[in-house]
Every structure is written in structure tokens, then in C-alpha cells.
Design a protein around this motif. Structure first.
Motif, PDB file in Angstrom:
ATOM      1  N   MET A   1       0.842  -1.201   0.000  1.00 36.47           N
ATOM      2  CA  MET A   1       0.000   0.000   0.000  1.00 36.47           C
ATOM      3  C   MET A   1       0.881   1.256   0.000  1.00 36.47           C
ATOM      4  O   MET A   1       1.880   1.307   0.701  1.00 36.47           O
ATOM      5  N   LYS A   2       0.462   2.209  -0.790  1.00 36.78           N
ATOM      6  CA  LYS A   2       1.182   3.480  -0.878  1.00 36.78           C
ATOM      7  C   LYS A   2       0.406   4.526  -0.090  1.00 36.78           C
ATOM      8  O   LYS A   2      -0.826   4.519  -0.126  1.00 36.78           O
ATOM      9  N   VAL A   3       1.095   5.387   0.635  1.00 35.28           N
ATOM     10  CA  VAL A   3       0.412   6.481   1.327  1.00 35.28           C
ATOM     11  C   VAL A   3       1.069   7.790   0.908  1.00 35.28           C
ATOM     12  O   VAL A   3       2.289   7.942   1.032  1.00 35.28           O
ATOM     13  N   VAL A   4       0.287   8.713   0.401  1.00 36.40           N
ATOM     14  CA  VAL A   4       0.839   9.995  -0.065  1.00 36.40           C
ATOM     15  C   VAL A   4       0.041  11.153   0.518  1.00 36.40           C
ATOM     16  O   VAL A   4      -1.066  10.966   1.040  1.00 36.40           O
ATOM     17  N   LEU A   5       0.654  12.322   0.425  1.00 33.88           N
ATOM     18  CA  LEU A   5       0.009  13.536   0.914  1.00 33.88           C
ATOM     19  C   LEU A   5      -0.250  14.415  -0.296  1.00 33.88           C
ATOM     20  O   LEU A   5       0.622  14.570  -1.154  1.00 33.88           O
ATOM     21  N   GLU A   6      -1.462  14.985  -0.374  1.00 37.38           N
ATOM     22  CA  GLU A   6      -1.749  15.871  -1.506  1.00 37.38           C
ATOM     23  C   GLU A   6      -2.541  17.068  -1.038  1.00 37.38           C
ATOM     24  O   GLU A   6      -3.370  16.951  -0.138  1.00 37.38           O
ATOM     25  N   ARG A   7      -2.258  18.212  -1.675  1.00 34.93           N
ATOM     26  CA  ARG A   7      -3.107  19.374  -1.409  1.00 34.93           C
ATOM     27  C   ARG A   7      -4.225  19.320  -2.401  1.00 34.93           C
ATOM     28  O   ARG A   7      -4.069  19.668  -3.557  1.00 34.93           O
ATOM     29  N   ARG A   8      -5.354  18.839  -1.962  1.00 33.76           N
ATOM     30  CA  ARG A   8      -6.418  18.587  -2.913  1.00 33.76           C
ATOM     31  C   ARG A   8      -7.727  18.469  -2.145  1.00 33.76           C
ATOM     32  O   ARG A   8      -7.758  17.973  -1.033  1.00 33.76           O
ATOM     33  N   GLU A   9      -8.790  18.925  -2.730  1.00 38.26           N
ATOM     34  CA  GLU A   9     -10.103  18.717  -2.142  1.00 38.26           C
ATOM     35  C   GLU A   9     -10.370  17.215  -2.150  1.00 38.26           C
ATOM     36  O   GLU A   9     -10.265  16.583  -3.203  1.00 38.26           O
ATOM     37  N   ALA A  10     -10.684  16.664  -1.015  1.00 43.64           N
ATOM     38  CA  ALA A  10     -10.806  15.202  -0.924  1.00 43.64           C
ATOM     39  C   ALA A  10     -12.057  14.678  -1.614  1.00 43.64           C
ATOM     40  O   ALA A  10     -12.176  13.502  -1.889  1.00 43.64           O
ATOM     41  N   LEU A  11     -13.002  15.572  -1.886  1.00 45.58           N
ATOM     42  CA  LEU A  11     -14.320  15.081  -2.289  1.00 45.58           C
ATOM     43  C   LEU A  11     -14.596  15.228  -3.780  1.00 45.58           C
ATOM     44  O   LEU A  11     -15.726  15.175  -4.223  1.00 45.58           O
ATOM     45  N   VAL A  12     -13.534  15.400  -4.575  1.00 46.53           N
ATOM     46  CA  VAL A  12     -13.748  15.669  -6.001  1.00 46.53           C
ATOM     47  C   VAL A  12     -14.163  14.429  -6.778  1.00 46.53           C
ATOM     48  O   VAL A  12     -14.475  14.516  -7.945  1.00 46.53           O
ATOM     49  N   GLY A  13     -14.169  13.296  -6.147  1.00 46.41           N
ATOM     50  CA  GLY A  13     -14.557  12.100  -6.883  1.00 46.41           C
ATOM     51  C   GLY A  13     -13.391  11.467  -7.606  1.00 46.41           C
ATOM     52  O   GLY A  13     -13.566  10.590  -8.438  1.00 46.41           O
ATOM     53  N   ALA A  14     -12.194  11.918  -7.257  1.00 45.03           N
ATOM     54  CA  ALA A  14     -11.005  11.371  -7.912  1.00 45.03           C
ATOM     55  C   ALA A  14     -10.564  10.053  -7.269  1.00 45.03           C
ATOM     56  O   ALA A  14      -9.662   9.396  -7.760  1.00 45.03           O
ATOM     57  N   TYR A  15     -11.201   9.711  -6.158  1.00 47.22           N
ATOM     58  CA  TYR A  15     -10.810   8.499  -5.436  1.00 47.22           C
ATOM     59  C   TYR A  15     -11.986   7.526  -5.413  1.00 47.22           C
ATOM     60  O   TYR A  15     -13.138   7.941  -5.485  1.00 47.22           O
ATOM     61  N   ASP A  16     -11.681   6.260  -5.269  1.00 47.29           N
ATOM     62  CA  ASP A  16     -12.763   5.281  -5.142  1.00 47.29           C
ATOM     63  C   ASP A  16     -13.579   5.539  -3.874  1.00 47.29           C
ATOM     64  O   ASP A  16     -14.757   5.211  -3.810  1.00 47.29           O
ATOM     65  N   ALA A  17     -12.914   6.082  -2.854  1.00 47.04           N
ATOM     66  CA  ALA A  17     -13.636   6.461  -1.635  1.00 47.04           C
ATOM     67  C   ALA A  17     -12.962   7.661  -0.986  1.00 47.04           C
ATOM     68  O   ALA A  17     -11.736   7.731  -0.928  1.00 47.04           O
ATOM     69  N   SER A  18     -13.776   8.609  -0.522  1.00 43.40           N
ATOM     70  CA  SER A  18     -13.272   9.773   0.212  1.00 43.40           C
ATOM     71  C   SER A  18     -13.772   9.670   1.637  1.00 43.40           C
ATOM     72  O   SER A  18     -14.981   9.562   1.865  1.00 43.40           O
ATOM     73  N   VAL A  19     -12.854   9.678   2.582  1.00 44.07           N
ATOM     74  CA  VAL A  19     -13.207   9.336   3.964  1.00 44.07           C
ATOM     75  C   VAL A  19     -13.096  10.540   4.889  1.00 44.07           C
ATOM     76  O   VAL A  19     -12.093  11.267   4.854  1.00 44.07           O
ATOM     77  N   SER A  20     -14.112  10.728   5.730  1.00 47.74           N
ATOM     78  CA  SER A  20     -14.078  11.781   6.743  1.00 47.74           C
ATOM     79  C   SER A  20     -14.431  11.189   8.097  1.00 47.74           C
ATOM     80  O   SER A  20     -15.141  10.186   8.174  1.00 47.74           O
ATOM     81  N   GLY A  21     -13.943  11.832   9.131  1.00 45.93           N
ATOM     82  CA  GLY A  21     -14.227  11.351  10.484  1.00 45.93           C
ATOM     83  C   GLY A  21     -15.207  12.283  11.178  1.00 45.93           C
ATOM     84  O   GLY A  21     -15.314  13.452  10.827  1.00 45.93           O
ATOM     85  N   PHE A  22     -15.937  11.758  12.144  1.00 43.72           N
ATOM     86  CA  PHE A  22     -16.816  12.618  12.957  1.00 43.72           C
ATOM     87  C   PHE A  22     -17.069  11.948  14.307  1.00 43.72           C
ATOM     88  O   PHE A  22     -16.970  10.731  14.446  1.00 43.72           O
ATOM     89  N   PHE A  23     -17.395  12.788  15.306  1.00 46.41           N
ATOM     90  CA  PHE A  23     -17.601  12.276  16.665  1.00 46.41           C
ATOM     91  C   PHE A  23     -18.963  11.612  16.817  1.00 46.41           C
ATOM     92  O   PHE A  23     -19.907  11.912  16.088  1.00 46.41           O
ATOM     93  N   GLU A  24     -19.043  10.755  17.802  1.00 47.79           N
ATOM     94  CA  GLU A  24     -20.307  10.083  18.108  1.00 47.79           C
ATOM     95  C   GLU A  24     -21.369  11.110  18.505  1.00 47.79           C
ATOM     96  O   GLU A  24     -21.089  12.037  19.258  1.00 47.79           O
ATOM     97  N   ARG A  25     -22.556  10.937  17.996  1.00 49.10           N
ATOM     98  CA  ARG A  25     -23.608  11.897  18.368  1.00 49.10           C
ATOM     99  C   ARG A  25     -24.109  11.555  19.761  1.00 49.10           C
ATOM    100  O   ARG A  25     -24.259  10.383  20.138  1.00 49.10           O
ATOM    101  N   THR A  26     -24.318  12.575  20.550  1.00 48.95           N
ATOM    102  CA  THR A  26     -24.693  12.348  21.944  1.00 48.95           C
ATOM    103  C   THR A  26     -26.173  12.642  22.149  1.00 48.95           C
ATOM    104  O   THR A  26     -26.786  12.141  23.085  1.00 48.95           O
ATOM    105  N   ASP A  27     -26.746  13.443  21.239  1.00 49.14           N
ATOM    106  CA  ASP A  27     -28.121  13.885  21.419  1.00 49.14           C
ATOM    107  C   ASP A  27     -28.882  13.546  20.133  1.00 49.14           C
ATOM    108  O   ASP A  27     -28.407  13.832  19.041  1.00 49.14           O
ATOM    109  N   LYS A  28     -30.064  12.970  20.277  1.00 49.56           N
ATOM    110  CA  LYS A  28     -30.738  12.490  19.057  1.00 49.56           C
ATOM    111  C   LYS A  28     -31.212  13.629  18.162  1.00 49.56           C
ATOM    112  O   LYS A  28     -31.437  13.432  16.974  1.00 49.56           O
ATOM    113  N   ASP A  29     -31.349  14.832  18.738  1.00 49.63           N
ATOM    114  CA  ASP A  29     -31.793  15.960  17.915  1.00 49.63           C
ATOM    115  C   ASP A  29     -30.640  16.751  17.312  1.00 49.63           C
ATOM    116  O   ASP A  29     -30.850  17.760  16.643  1.00 49.63           O
ATOM    117  N   GLU A  30     -29.442  16.292  17.613  1.00 46.54           N
ATOM    118  CA  GLU A  30     -28.259  16.992  17.097  1.00 46.54           C
ATOM    119  C   GLU A  30     -28.305  17.057  15.563  1.00 46.54           C
ATOM    120  O   GLU A  30     -28.602  16.062  14.914  1.00 46.54           O
TER     121      GLU A  30
END
Ligand code: BES
Ligand code: ZN
Ligand code: ZN
Length: 506
Positions: A1-30
Motif C-alpha cells: 500500500m502506498k500512502v501519499v500527501l496531496e493538497r487537494r479537495e478530498a471530495l472531487v470524486g477522484a478516489y474510489d472512496a473519500s473518507v471523513s471522520g466525525f464524533f459520536e452523536r450524543t443527542d438524538k436531535d443533534e
């Protein structure tokens, strides 16, 4: 596996998958986290609907995959669990993602850095953790498989505008982290190799190969030479096998002119049947991993040399195969070791300490090291005491032990100290020799192992890492293992000791 760094918008659709992280929701109305609005737009608002339907919660390592409406790739979300976020949490998340996407035709993926470098996690820590998590988590030992599943091949860490000024330093951090992780994978490949191939001579040959690749001096002492050197421990343990024992040394001269000399010594039992004190057959197959310490040593030397660590690092591998046969050593044998000390063998299954006695004695006699670190799958008692995810650390030198603890926390290879005391030292005394290799009743097994080894280190600052727990991930307990330590050999100790040599052993 290759790992590289790029200055690029991650969501342009240039990748098979674009991954983002987010915290667990604590409140159901959040509402959907603001940070995920770009992701929501990329899938035409589906994310908002899924969020409202509470389809995903952001629990640690939960992975959700949505295909973009235009068919150009996927948006994937990974839960970061509850706050506070730690580098280890990011490593786990990245590992979970590459595992989840395995076998789905995802070859390229990007991590949007801005969604991981959040809430006190600096950009460089997030880059390190993403890279290590992806590389270590995506590992599989496939050498003997006719066909594989097809996993992620290229990972891009996508820098947004927030991190563009740091690009240069992030690239340097990434390069170093990749080298550490690759050295860990190198060690895993060795340790996963089955014992019909991985004999003591094979470990010697792999060391020669590494030495050629890195331009390092390698010495191999065979059974004839070991006899001249009075290495009665290695000869006794290896005596039952048709594959004779080896003591293997690889020397990295050090990057700093006035650097310390650190000897890193590994237990290299290519298979531990127990010998005449035969182990029960259930679980015996795992004893191919009894060479994990020696394999870690090679990974450590590789990383130190490639990253030009300041200290001189001498890697020493004590290699033998522990089998029962007509020429095997037996309970009640007394063997003389390299420093002249004698061992009463009361159990041939306590063989690691017997081969390490010679290796440690040789290390201190030949190199007068400033520090000695040994890595060994030495005792089942280490697994009983701390479980499968922590290494046992025993040593009487504060700065060395603290440096290793710190390095372990930083890379996600945690160790916990146990106290070596005078009663332990007295318990290993023998009636007929200088020391005995087991003590009845069987108490404090890991400390007894360390108490046995201590006199062979000749008073040098020393740390003993009993890695019997974390050296490999067992199928039955995989669900509790860190996601970046998948099935089989983990390479535990490589990133820990290499990190220490880079940071703390100046
Ligand atoms: N290689 C084993 C230790 C081991 C056991 C590592 C299980 C990982 C998982 C070692 O050589 C051994 O057999 N130790 C004995 C020592 C005892 C005879 C004093 C043990 O732990 O039972
Ligand atoms: Zn054993
Ligand atoms: Zn063993």
C-alpha cells in the motif's frame, strides 16, 4: 500500500472512496455536524436523510459508505467515538476503514485531514496516525495464498487550505511514520513465516539480506563457532532439532558521532514445542510466533538505519528450534553459558531465557553497550498478568524504562512495568548451578524470567520487554485487538523501540 500527501479537495470524486471522520452523536436531535456539509453535498443530501433516520451514530470504528449519485466514487464516514480524540483513536479509525473497504473494489481512498486534525489533535499527529493506521490495519499475510481479496492500494491524505502552510513539515513527518510502519510490516512478514521455512539459518539469511540492502555488517555464528564461544545455552536448546542454532548480529553504526551504543536482543525460537517438557498440542501452532522478538529486532535495526537514528544499534538474534528428540536437552541438565555462568535446566520449555543468557552475555562482553533492550515472547505469565494488548516491561533503569513507556504511548504499543525485587533474584538461585530456569511454586512468572536474565547483563542499564501477549493477534480475541493489529504477527516492539531510539536514546 502506498500512502501519499496531496493538497487537494478530498471530495472531487477522484478516489474510489473519500473518507471523513466525525464524533459520536450524543443527542438524538443533534444536527448533522457542520464539518460534514461538504460530504453531504457530494452525495446530494443523502447524508442528512441518513443522519435524521439515525442510520449512523459515529461510534468508534463504525464505517458508513455511500455511493455518489454521479457514480464517481464513494463518500465514507468513520466514527471517532466520544471525545476526547486521541492519536490512537485515529489509528484505529483509519485501520477500520481500510478493513471495511477490503473486497469492495476500492483501490484508492483519501482521508480528509481537516476532519481528523480536530479538537487539540495537531495536523502532524493526525497525519502520523492516519498513515500508520491505514498501513498497519491493511496488512495481510498473503505469501501462501493463491488468491487475495484485493484491498486498498493507494491512500491519500488530503490537505485542505487549513494545513497548506504546514505542507513541508507534514511531508517529513509522514515519511518518518511510513518508514516505521513499513519496518513493522517487514517484521510481521518474518514472524508470520511458518517454521518449516523459518529455521534459525533462514533468520540468519534474512539478516544477511537486510544487511546487504542497508549496507550493514552482519555476523552469523553457527553451531561450531557457538561451541568455541561456550554458548552452551543456545547449543542445548537447539540440540533437539536438525536445524542447528545460530547467533546473529547486525550492526548499525549510528547517525551521531558521540551517540550511545544500544544492544537490542531478540528471542528467536523458530518453533517452541516445549522440548522434552512437551507442551500440550492445543495452541502449540501459535509457537511459530516464538521468534517474534528476533523478528522485531530486525525491524528495529531497519528503521534505525533508514531513519539515521543517533545511537549505534547492535541487533542480536538468539535463534534455535526447541524440539524433543534423542539429542534434545533434558530436565536436570546443567549447561555453561558464554560468560561462564551455569544454568540448571529444570524445564526445557523455559528455553527463551536459556538462549538469551548467551546472547545477552555476548552483547555486553563484545559491545560494552550503554543500554541493553531485549524483546522476547518469554512467559505465558505475561499474558495472564496483562492480557494480549500490553507488553510487560521490566528494568531497573528509570530513564530507559520511562523512555520506552513514553515511546510506547506515542505509537500505540503500550507497555506496563512490573517490579523486579531481591526476593525474585534469590528465587532463581540453583542448588547445583548458578541459576535455575524455573522456580516452584510457579509464581510471578514474568519477574522470575527477568530475574534469571539480569545477571547476564553484567550491570548494564537494561530493559526487558516480555511481548508474549501482544506479539500476535489471536483469532478468538481479534474483536478486542486494536484494528491496526490484525490477525497474526503484529510486529509489536518495532515502532516502540525504533521511536525510542529516534527520540530518547541520544
Ligand atoms: N514461548 C513460551 C512462552 C509463551 C507462552 C509465549 C504462551 C506466548 C504464549 C515460553 O518458552 C514458555 O514456554 N514459557 C513457560 C515458562 C515456564 C516453563 C516457567 C511458560 O510460560 O509456561
Ligand atoms: Zn517454551
Ligand atoms: Zn518459548
Amino acid at each position: 500500500m502506498k500512502v501519499v500527501l496531496e493538497r487537494r479537495e478530498a471530495l472531487v470524486g477522484a478516489y474510489d472512496a473519500s473518507v471523513s471522520g466525525f464524533f459520536e452523536r450524543t443527542d438524538k436531535d443533534e444536527p448533522l455536524p457542520r464539518l460534514l456539509q461538504a460530504e453531504d453535498a457530494a452525495v446530494g443530501g443523502t447524508l442528512t436523510h441518513a443522519w435524521k433516520a439515525r442510520d449512523f451514530k459515529g461510534k468508534a470504528k463504525e464505517v458508513t459508505v455511500l455511493v455518489r449519485p454521479d457514480g464517481r466514487g464513494r463518500v465514507a464516514l468513520v466514527g471517532l467515538g466520544r471525545r476526547p480524540l486521541t492519536p490512537d483513536g485515529i489509528r484505529e479509525a483509519a485501520a477500520a476503514v481500510v478493513q471495511k473497504l477490503k473486497g469492495r473494489g476500492v483501490r484508492t481512498l483519501s482521508f480528509r485531514l481537516a476532519t481528523f486534525a480536530v479538537e487539540g489533535i495537531p495536523g502532524d499527529e493526525a497525519v502520523r496516525a492516519l498513515a500508520a493506521g491505514a498501513l498497519l490495519g491493511g496488512y495481510e499475510f498473503l505469501r501462501y495464498k493463491s488468491s487475495g481479496d484485493g484491498g486498498v492500494e493507494e491512500v491519500t491524505i488530503a490537505l485542505g487550505a487549513e494545513h497548506s502552510r504546514e505542507e513541508g513539515s507534514l511531508r517529513r513527518v509522514l515519511d518518518q511514520e511510513l518508514l516505521l510502519a513499513e519496518s513493522c510490516l517487514f517484521s510481521r512478514d518474518l514472524a508470520n513465516t511458518p517454521p518449516n521455512t523459518a529455521t534459525p539459518e533462514w533468520l540468519a539469511e534474512e539478516t544477511r539480506r537486510l544487511g546487504r540492502e542497508l549496507g550493514l555488517k552482519v555476523q552469523v555464528f553457527d553451531e561450531k563457532k557457538l561451541a568455541e564461544m561456550n554458548c552452551g545455552g543456545l547449543l542445548a536448546v537447539g540440540g533437539g532439532s536438525v536445524h542447528p542454532p545460530r547467533l546473529v548480529v547486525i550492526e548499525y553504526p549510528g547517525g551521531a558521532r558521540s551517540g550511545k551504543t544500544v544492544c537490542v536482543v531478540g528471542k528467536g525460537i523458530t518453533f517452541d514445542s516445549g522440548g522434552i517438557s512437551l507442551k500440550p498440542s492445543s495452541g502449540m501452532a501459535d509457537m511459530k510466533f516464538d521468534k517474534s522478538g528476533a523478528c522485531a529486532v530486525l525491524g528495529i535495526v531497519r528503521a534505525a538505519a533508514r531513519l539515521k537514528a543517533p545511537p549505534r544499534v547492535i541487533g542480536i538474534l538468539a535463534c534455535a528450534e526447541n524440539l524433543p528428540s534423542g539429542s534434545a536437552y533434558r530436565p536436570s541438565d546443567v549447561v555453561r553459558t558464554h560468560n561462564g555462568m551455569t544454568i540448571e535446566v529444570l524445564d526445557t520449555d523455559a528455553e527463551g531465557r536459556v538462549v538469551l543468557a548467551d546472547a545477552l552475555a555476548y552483547a555486553v562482553e563484545r559491545y560494552h553497550p550503554d543500554e541493553v533492550i531485549d524483546l522476547a515472547t518469554l512467559t505465558g505469565a505475561a499474558v495472564v498478568a496483562l492480557g494480549e494488548y500490553l507488553g510487560v516491561l521490566i528494568g531497573t533503569e528509570e530513564t530507559l524504562a520511562e523512555g520506552l513507556e513514553r515511546a510506547g504511548r506515542s505509537v500505540g504499543e503500550r507497555v506496563w512495568r512490573l517490579p523486579l525485587t531481591d526476593p525474585h533474584r534469590e528465587m532463581v538461585r540453583s542448588d547445583v548451578a548458578d541459576v535455575r530456569n524455573i522456580v516452584e511454586p510457579r509464581v510471578a512468572g514474568s519477574l522470575i524470567g527477568a530475574a534469571f536474565l539480569e545477571p547476564f547483563v553484567g550491570g548494564r542499564p537494561w530493559a526487558h520487554l516480555d511481548i508474549a501477549g501482544p506479539a500476535w493477534s489471536r483469532k478468538g480475541s481479534l474483536k478486542w485487538a486494536p484494528a491496526y493489529q490484525p490477525l497474526g504477527a503484529t510486529g509489536f516492539g518495532v515502532r516502540l523501540v525504533a521511536r525510542y531510539l529516534l527520540d530518547g536514546a541520544k
